[in-house]
Scaffold this motif. Structure first.
Motif, PDB file in Angstrom:
ATOM      1  N   VAL A  19       0.896  -1.278   0.486  1.00 45.93           N
ATOM      2  CA  VAL A  19       0.149  -0.112   0.399  1.00 45.93           C
ATOM      3  C   VAL A  19       0.605   1.077   0.040  1.00 45.93           C
ATOM      4  O   VAL A  19       1.956   1.537   1.277  1.00 45.93           O
ATOM      5  CB  VAL A  19      -0.981   0.490   1.129  1.00 45.93           C
ATOM      6  N   PHE A  20       0.666   2.379  -0.919  1.00 47.58           N
ATOM      7  CA  PHE A  20       1.386   3.419  -1.135  1.00 47.58           C
ATOM      8  C   PHE A  20       0.234   4.647  -0.770  1.00 47.58           C
ATOM      9  O   PHE A  20      -0.827   4.647  -0.778  1.00 47.58           O
ATOM     10  CB  PHE A  20       1.647   3.534  -2.338  1.00 47.58           C
ATOM     11  N   TYR A  39      -6.793  -6.714  -2.370  1.00 45.45           N
ATOM     12  CA  TYR A  39      -5.877  -6.235  -3.624  1.00 45.45           C
ATOM     13  C   TYR A  39      -7.424  -5.096  -3.801  1.00 45.45           C
ATOM     14  O   TYR A  39      -7.468  -4.210  -3.873  1.00 45.45           O
ATOM     15  CB  TYR A  39      -5.192  -5.903  -4.011  1.00 45.45           C
ATOM     16  N   GLU A  40      -8.318  -6.503  -4.789  1.00 45.88           N
ATOM     17  CA  GLU A  40      -9.661  -5.761  -5.102  1.00 45.88           C
ATOM     18  C   GLU A  40     -11.062  -5.340  -3.866  1.00 45.88           C
ATOM     19  O   GLU A  40     -11.673  -4.337  -4.469  1.00 45.88           O
ATOM     20  CB  GLU A  40     -10.322  -7.081  -5.528  1.00 45.88           C
ATOM     21  N   ILE A  46     -10.740   3.243  -3.138  1.00 47.63           N
ATOM     22  CA  ILE A  46     -10.439   3.820  -3.483  1.00 47.63           C
ATOM     23  C   ILE A  46     -11.260   4.675  -5.084  1.00 47.63           C
ATOM     24  O   ILE A  46     -11.252   5.583  -5.048  1.00 47.63           O
ATOM     25  CB  ILE A  46      -8.636   3.451  -4.069  1.00 47.63           C
ATOM     26  N   ARG A  47     -11.790   3.694  -5.759  1.00 50.64           N
ATOM     27  CA  ARG A  47     -12.687   3.923  -6.817  1.00 50.64           C
ATOM     28  C   ARG A  47     -13.263   4.262  -6.588  1.00 50.64           C
ATOM     29  O   ARG A  47     -14.001   5.660  -6.967  1.00 50.64           O
ATOM     30  CB  ARG A  47     -12.438   2.669  -7.548  1.00 50.64           C
ATOM     31  N   SER A  48     -14.232   4.608  -5.410  1.00 57.30           N
ATOM     32  CA  SER A  48     -15.673   5.267  -5.252  1.00 57.30           C
ATOM     33  C   SER A  48     -16.067   6.327  -5.151  1.00 57.30           C
ATOM     34  O   SER A  48     -14.833   6.941  -4.683  1.00 57.30           O
ATOM     35  CB  SER A  48     -15.967   4.181  -4.088  1.00 57.30           C
ATOM     36  N   PRO A  49     -16.377   7.105  -5.561  1.00 58.17           N
ATOM     37  CA  PRO A  49     -16.556   8.066  -4.763  1.00 58.17           C
ATOM     38  C   PRO A  49     -16.891   8.590  -3.827  1.00 58.17           C
ATOM     39  O   PRO A  49     -17.662  10.236  -4.103  1.00 58.17           O
ATOM     40  CB  PRO A  49     -17.180   8.526  -6.215  1.00 58.17           C
ATOM     41  N   GLU A  72      -6.329   9.138   1.920  1.00 59.98           N
ATOM     42  CA  GLU A  72      -4.578   8.552   2.217  1.00 59.98           C
ATOM     43  C   GLU A  72      -3.981   7.980   0.880  1.00 59.98           C
ATOM     44  O   GLU A  72      -2.403   8.268   1.523  1.00 59.98           O
ATOM     45  CB  GLU A  72      -4.355   8.647   3.439  1.00 59.98           C
ATOM     46  N   ILE A  73      -4.721   7.238   0.762  1.00 60.35           N
ATOM     47  CA  ILE A  73      -4.054   6.046  -0.183  1.00 60.35           C
ATOM     48  C   ILE A  73      -4.091   6.418  -1.654  1.00 60.35           C
ATOM     49  O   ILE A  73      -5.126   6.823  -2.116  1.00 60.35           O
ATOM     50  CB  ILE A  73      -4.582   4.789  -0.285  1.00 60.35           C
ATOM     51  N   THR A  74      -2.298   6.069  -2.326  1.00 57.31           N
ATOM     52  CA  THR A  74      -1.972   6.283  -3.520  1.00 57.31           C
ATOM     53  C   THR A  74      -2.296   5.369  -4.175  1.00 57.31           C
ATOM     54  O   THR A  74      -2.473   5.960  -5.180  1.00 57.31           O
ATOM     55  CB  THR A  74      -0.407   7.548  -3.520  1.00 57.31           C
ATOM     56  N   GLY A  75      -2.173   4.552  -4.050  1.00 60.49           N
ATOM     57  CA  GLY A  75      -2.270   2.930  -5.047  1.00 60.49           C
ATOM     58  C   GLY A  75      -1.893   2.130  -3.695  1.00 60.49           C
ATOM     59  O   GLY A  75      -1.418   1.822  -2.843  1.00 60.49           O
ATOM     60  N   CYS A  76      -2.140   1.142  -4.670  1.00 65.17           N
ATOM     61  CA  CYS A  76      -2.076  -0.656  -3.872  1.00 65.17           C
ATOM     62  C   CYS A  76      -1.371  -1.353  -5.340  1.00 65.17           C
ATOM     63  O   CYS A  76      -1.089  -1.229  -6.135  1.00 65.17           O
ATOM     64  CB  CYS A  76      -2.892  -1.139  -3.509  1.00 65.17           C
TER      65      CYS A  76
END
Length: 86
Positions: A19-20, A39-40, A46-49, A72-76
Motif C-alpha cells: 500500500v502506497f 487488493y480487490e 479507492i475508486r468509489s467517489p 490517503e492511499i495513492t495506490g496498492c
C-alpha cells in the motif's frame, strides 16, 4: 505458492500486499492469507467517489494490524517474493 529446490533448500513464493500512502516515503507491506481479495477490496474503496472511509486490515507478518483512510492511499499492488523455507 510455487516451490522449487535450490541447493538442497526449498524456495517458496509468497504474495505480499503493498500500500502506497500520501506523505510516506516507503510503502506499507502486508502479508495476508488472501492478498488478492484484499487488493480487490481496496481497489474498490479507492475508486468509489464517496466520502473517505476508514478501514482496518489484519495481517500475518511483522505488521499485525493497520488502519487506513481511503483518501490517503495513492495506490496498492501485489508483490511476489521468493524466500528459502527453513
Amino acid at each position: 505458492m510455487a516451490q522449487q529446490q535450490f541447493n538442497n533448500q526449498q524456495v517458496t513464493q509468497k504474495t505480499a500486499f503493498v500500500v502506497f500512502v500520501k506523505g510516506s516515503i516507503a510503502p506499507v507491506i502486508l502479508y495476508l492469507d488472501d492478498p488478492n481479495k484484499v487488493y480487490e477490496n481496496v481497489q474498490n474503496l479507492i475508486r468509489s467517489p464517496q466520502a473517505p472511509k476508514v478501514f482496518e486490515i489484519e495481517a500475518n507478518g511483522p505488521v499485525k494490524k493497520v488502519t487506513f483512510v481511503t483518501s490517503e492511499i495513492t495506490g496498492c499492488a501485489l508483490q511476489e517474493e521468493m524466500y528459502i523455507q527453513k
